[in-house]
Design a protein around this motif. Sequence first.
Motif, PDB file in Angstrom:
ATOM      1  N   LEU A   4      37.500  47.801  34.002  1.00 65.80           N
ATOM      2  CA  LEU A   4      37.614  49.097  34.668  1.00 65.80           C
ATOM      3  C   LEU A   4      37.347  48.894  36.148  1.00 65.80           C
ATOM      4  N   ILE A   5      38.305  49.301  36.977  1.00 70.09           N
ATOM      5  CA  ILE A   5      38.160  49.076  38.417  1.00 70.09           C
ATOM      6  C   ILE A   5      38.924  50.144  39.191  1.00 70.09           C
ATOM      7  N   SER A   6      38.503  50.349  40.410  1.00 72.29           N
ATOM      8  CA  SER A   6      39.203  51.249  41.311  1.00 72.29           C
ATOM      9  C   SER A   6      40.219  50.478  42.136  1.00 72.29           C
ATOM     10  N   ALA A   7      41.332  51.098  42.389  1.00 71.65           N
ATOM     11  CA  ALA A   7      42.344  50.490  43.248  1.00 71.65           C
ATOM     12  C   ALA A   7      41.841  50.350  44.682  1.00 71.65           C
ATOM     13  N   ASN A   8      40.866  51.179  45.051  1.00 72.32           N
ATOM     14  CA  ASN A   8      40.340  51.168  46.424  1.00 72.32           C
ATOM     15  C   ASN A   8      38.913  50.644  46.507  1.00 72.32           C
ATOM     16  N   ASP A   9      38.509  49.829  45.556  1.00 67.54           N
ATOM     17  CA  ASP A   9      37.152  49.281  45.552  1.00 67.54           C
ATOM     18  C   ASP A   9      36.930  48.460  46.815  1.00 67.54           C
TER      19      ASP A   9
END
Length: 62
Positions: A4-9
């Motif tokens: 699970l990750i954000s595209a804008n991390d």
Amino acid sequence: MHLLISANDSRISVNNSIEFAKALDSTKISHKLVIYPDDNHGLQKNHSAANQEIINWFNKYL
């Protein structure tokens, strides 16, 4: 395994998770990559959805 990750991390590049998912694919390790757009490292905007992904995984595999 869930990724699970954000595209804008701003801490970890989404490309790292994409490459990791590709490596898991190549070794036939079951996984699910979920990329949340426009969120931060803690997935604060998608916290409930991310938690539900984890709960679903536990219910399926444990």
